[in-house]
Scaffold this motif. Structure first.
Motif, short mmCIF file in Angstrom:
data_model
loop_
_atom_site.label_atom_id
_atom_site.label_comp_id
_atom_site.label_asym_id
_atom_site.label_seq_id
_atom_site.Cartn_x
_atom_site.Cartn_y
_atom_site.Cartn_z
N THR A 1 41.51 58.25 36.58
CA THR A 1 40.08 58.81 36.64
C THR A 1 39.92 59.85 35.95
OG1 THR A 1 40.15 59.79 38.73
CG2 THR A 1 39.78 57.33 38.73
N ARG B 1 48.05 48.33 30.49
CA ARG B 1 47.64 46.86 30.66
C ARG B 1 46.20 46.82 31.06
NH1 ARG B 1 53.09 43.98 32.35
NH2 ARG B 1 52.87 45.72 33.91
N GLY B 2 45.77 48.05 31.60
CA GLY B 2 44.50 47.92 32.15
C GLY B 2 44.54 49.00 33.28
N ALA B 3 43.22 49.31 33.90
CA ALA B 3 43.04 50.18 34.96
C ALA B 3 42.98 49.30 36.11
CB ALA B 3 41.88 51.15 34.92
N ARG B 4 43.75 49.60 37.22
CA ARG B 4 43.74 48.91 38.43
C ARG B 4 43.47 49.90 39.57
NH1 ARG B 4 49.04 45.50 38.68
NH2 ARG B 4 50.31 47.57 38.70
N LEU B 5 42.74 49.33 40.73
CA LEU B 5 42.72 49.97 41.83
C LEU B 5 43.76 49.53 42.87
CD1 LEU B 5 40.46 51.19 43.59
CD2 LEU B 5 39.51 48.96 44.39
N ASP B 6 44.39 50.57 43.48
CA ASP B 6 45.42 50.59 44.37
C ASP B 6 44.83 50.30 45.84
OD1 ASP B 6 47.85 50.32 45.66
OD2 ASP B 6 48.58 52.50 45.07
N ARG C 1 46.22 52.34 24.28
CA ARG C 1 45.68 51.18 24.87
C ARG C 1 45.78 50.03 23.94
NH1 ARG C 1 41.11 53.12 26.84
NH2 ARG C 1 41.82 53.27 28.80
N GLN D 1 50.07 37.77 46.22
CA GLN D 1 49.72 38.74 45.55
C GLN D 1 50.54 38.94 43.98
OE1 GLN D 1 47.21 41.32 46.73
NE2 GLN D 1 47.12 39.36 47.72
N THR D 2 51.55 38.39 44.11
CA THR D 2 52.19 38.40 42.87
C THR D 2 53.07 37.10 42.90
OG1 THR D 2 54.14 39.65 43.69
CG2 THR D 2 52.61 40.86 42.37
#
Length: 151
Positions: free
Chosen positions: A20, A51-56, A45, A96-97
């Protein structure tokens, strides 16, 4: 493959800690102007470094107290295509994966559940019911230590 210098690597480490951060703040911390920092981030990028922003999300805080790594060996690869298996198993919300691996199993799944009885329900009703599933091997995660940052 993109050529990275020390500033690029420092920006990647900083963004891995906190995605952020603004380009202005990152630039000040690394001796760059805001526009120069933004151009570097944009270049990284576009080169596919990010590969992108991700919320943990903390799964336990959301009520999912059990994580299980599930090894899946397909019964007969000819009866169900790998793409079909990947598509249907990816549609299960608790999975999840989905990782296609080499070794004793064809796939490694990361499955979250509220508790062990919830995992048993997911396993019996959703995963074992999938076409082509043969042998399974489950490992319940006891704890997780993450190594922060990129490679």
């Amino acid at each position: 493959m993109i050529v990275l210098d020390d500033i690029d690597r420092a920006l990647i480490r900083a963004l891995a800690r906190d995605m952020t951060q603004s380009a202005g703040a990152l630039g000040r911390a690394h001796g760059l102007s805001q526009p120069a920092c933004w151009r570097r981030i944009k270049r990284l990028r576009e080169a596919g470094v990010f590969r992108g922003a991700r919320l943990d999300v903390n799964a336990e805080a959301m009520g999912f107290g059990v994580t299980v790594f599930l090894g899946v060996k397909l019964a007969t690869k000819g009866r169900v295509s790998l793409e079909d298996f990947e598509r249907v198993v990816s549609a299960i919300p608790e999975v999840q994966t989905v990782e296609h691996v080499l070794g004793a199993y064809d796939y490694r799944l990361r499955v979250v559940a509220r508790d062990l009885s919830d995992f048993e329900r997911v396993l019996r009703r959703r995963i074992m019911a999938l076409p082509g599933v043969g042998n399974l091997d489950a490992n319940v995660m006891l704890s997780e230590e993450r190594r922060p940052g990129p490679l």
